[in-house]
Design an enzyme around this catalytic site. Structure first.
Site: not given
Length: 327
Positions: A147, A212
């Site tokens: 990452d 969400c």
């Protein structure tokens, strides 16, 4: 060509096949010994479909102020530009699901940040894996990524058979859910390649979309990063958070786990055994008032090995002020 020559060619081919199988088995066994939950391998090649999807996503501005997503585009979709002569992309998963939860009166922090910075923990293991490959197999040119470089980790995980991409954009394992870190080791060693994960087990479920808080999860497995709470609380470097987001953060001070917490597949998540991810006590227990009263010196000392340092003390205070001002 004589019959003996044919036999020699066949024997050499058989030896190469067996050698490749042995190398592959060694790498997967070593990865497991180092604490990785899964290891899959794909052929290193340009990701043409992903290149088109990424370009469309960037053109729509869904990366917000994350300009780094625009950089090194070709490297993101072609592993041979990161490691010349690359033949294999090894994808590794490491479980970070915690065995404990935060106290109710604490600002919410994403589970991945409960312990030490995963970059530090996993980078050390990738270096050890590459070193062991060089010792036991021979000199191999390779680079490990976690990452922090232009690598499409989820695409490689899918190609390596480790799981499917959920509607929330996360890689999901049928056996263990999605609370995993992804790491990649690109090398010039030819190995046996796993079959891509072919089925999508999300089915008609839309829980991640429905829950969400900021409507960042769109149809067709597209996530508008510029609307994600993690973007606002981690990536955004502005002094202020968009006032239009008021009332939507649900007490999240660093990151957001809503789409993973509601995912039915995460009922299979099991606590990590990686000591580096042992939760920092302050993350589990500090109240909003204690966070407000914390000095910058204390923050730097307590969280010097934590992912929270990425946001900085000023960022944490900004986030805290924002969620405490929500109705």
């Amino acid at each position: 060509m004589q019959i003996n020559d044919h036999i020699k060619i066949l024997c050499n081919f058989a030896q190469q096949v067996q050698q490749t199988a042995n190398y592959t088995a060694f790498i997967k066994q070593t990865a497991a010994t180092l604490g990785f939950s899964y290891c899959g391998i794909a052929k290193a090649e340009r990701l043409d479909d992903d290149a088109r999807k990424l370009e469309t996503w960037l053109n729509k501005g869904m990366h917000g102020n994350m300009q780094y997503m625009e950089h090194h585009f070709d490297m993101r979709v072609d592993p041979t530009l990161l490691v010349p002569g690359a033949k294999s992309v090894i994808t590794l998963l490491m479980n970070y699901f915690p065995s404990t939860t935060q106290e109710e009166n604490t600002p919410n922090i994403s589970k991945y940040a409960f312990g030490n910075d995963y970059h530090e923990v996993i980078r050390a293991k990738l270096k050890e894996l590459l070193a062991l490959i060089n010792v036991n197999i021979g000199e191999v040119s390779g680079r490990g990524f976690v990452d922090s470089a232009p690598v499409l980790e989820r695409s490689w995980a899918l190609r390596s058979g480790l799981g499917w991409i959920g509607k929330n954009g996360n890689l999901i394992s049928k056996q263990s859910g999605s609370f995993f870190f992804l790491a990649t080791l690109i090398c010039d060693l030819e190995l046996d390649y796993d079959s891509p994960f072919a089925k999508d087990y999300c089915g008609s479920c839309t829980k991640c979309i429905d829950h969400c808080p900021t409507d960042a999860i769109l149809p067709d497995k597209i996530v508008d990063g510029s609307k994600c709470i993690s973007y606002f609380t981690i990536e955004l470097k502005n002094a202020l958070i968009d006032e239009r987001m008021k009332g939507k953060f649900s007490n999240w001070m660093f990151g957001c786990d809503v789409c993973q917490d509601v995912c039915p597949w995460n009922r299979f998540s099991k606590p990590t055994t990686e000591q580096g991810f042992t939760p920092i006590p302050e993350i589990l227990n500090l109240s909003s008032k204690e966070w407000e009263e914390m000095s910058e010196e204390t923050f730097k000392q307590v969280f010097k090995h934590s992912p929270l340092k990425r946001t900085t003390f000023e960022g944490i205070q900004r986030n805290l002020k924002f969620i405490l001002s929500e109705p």
